[in-house]
Design a protein around this motif. Structure first.
Motif, short mmCIF file in Angstrom:
data_model
loop_
_atom_site.label_atom_id
_atom_site.label_comp_id
_atom_site.label_asym_id
_atom_site.label_seq_id
_atom_site.Cartn_x
_atom_site.Cartn_y
_atom_site.Cartn_z
N ILE A 35 0.87 -1.17 0.00
CA ILE A 35 0.00 0.00 0.00
C ILE A 35 0.91 1.22 0.00
O ILE A 35 1.63 1.47 0.97
N SER A 36 0.89 1.96 -1.11
CA SER A 36 1.73 3.15 -1.25
C SER A 36 0.86 4.38 -1.07
O SER A 36 -0.13 4.57 -1.79
N ILE A 37 1.23 5.21 -0.10
CA ILE A 37 0.50 6.45 0.16
C ILE A 37 1.41 7.58 -0.30
O ILE A 37 2.44 7.86 0.34
N GLY A 92 4.73 6.94 1.84
CA GLY A 92 4.73 5.95 2.92
C GLY A 92 4.22 4.64 2.34
O GLY A 92 3.29 4.65 1.53
N THR A 93 4.85 3.55 2.72
CA THR A 93 4.47 2.25 2.15
C THR A 93 4.32 1.21 3.25
O THR A 93 5.20 1.09 4.11
N PHE A 94 3.21 0.51 3.20
CA PHE A 94 3.00 -0.63 4.10
C PHE A 94 3.04 -1.91 3.28
O PHE A 94 2.43 -1.98 2.21
N TYR A 95 3.74 -2.92 3.77
CA TYR A 95 3.76 -4.24 3.17
C TYR A 95 3.00 -5.16 4.12
O TYR A 95 3.37 -5.30 5.29
N PRO A 125 -3.46 12.61 -0.11
CA PRO A 125 -2.60 11.60 -0.71
C PRO A 125 -3.27 10.82 -1.83
O PRO A 125 -4.49 10.73 -1.91
N VAL A 126 -2.43 10.25 -2.67
CA VAL A 126 -2.85 9.31 -3.71
C VAL A 126 -2.44 7.94 -3.18
O VAL A 126 -1.29 7.74 -2.77
N ILE A 127 -3.38 6.99 -3.19
CA ILE A 127 -3.09 5.66 -2.63
C ILE A 127 -3.15 4.62 -3.73
O ILE A 127 -4.12 4.56 -4.50
N LEU A 128 -2.11 3.81 -3.80
CA LEU A 128 -2.04 2.72 -4.76
C LEU A 128 -1.85 1.41 -3.98
O LEU A 128 -0.96 1.29 -3.15
#
Length: 134
Positions: A35-37, A92-95, A125-128
């Motif tokens: 999850i990339s914020i 910011g990235t969550f794995y 933010p843009v979330i991918l």
């Protein structure tokens, strides 16, 4: 000569170990949900990296519990091409192991997460959400 041979062997062993550790890290991340914020750069927009690093991201990470494998924080420095505007101030990235578990953890905390935005940024933010394939 003997010292040079030992030094060469130690250098080789270090390189093999580093390569092996990188390969292991790549294998362990395959299949994870990422999850990339991303916080777009724009004139007049602000971002408090210290707050984000010490308060916001740890707060969200706490909601994710054992589903969280790791998280990262990146500070934007430049665009990929010279003389181009910086695309993102921060990412910011969550794995995580499971998308559904991520969504279940975030849903009841969504309002608290969004309310905290004002403490570190005035950017939406843009979330991918993606899957790590390699």
């Amino acid at each position: 000569m003997k010292f040079k041979l030992i030094a060469t062997f130690l250098l080789f062993a270090t390189c093999v170990t580093a390569f092996s550790q990188e390969k292991q890290a790549q294998k362990s991340e395959k299949g994870l949900i990422k999850i990339s914020i991303m916080y777009p750069f724009a004139e007049g927009k602000t971002f408090n990296m210290e707050y984000y690093e010490t308060k916001h991201m740890p707060m969200v990470a706490g909601y994710l519990g054992s589903n969280l494998v790791k998280y990262t924080i990146e500070k934007g420095l430049a665009a990929g091409m010279p003389n181009q505007a910086l695309p993102y101030m921060a990412i910011g990235t969550f794995y995580v192991k499971s998308l559904s578990d991520y969504q279940s953890a975030i849903a009841p905390n969504r309002d608290a997460i969004r309310a905290d935005f004002a403490n570190y940024t005035n950017v939406s933010p843009v979330i991918l959400v993606s899957e790590v394939v390699k």
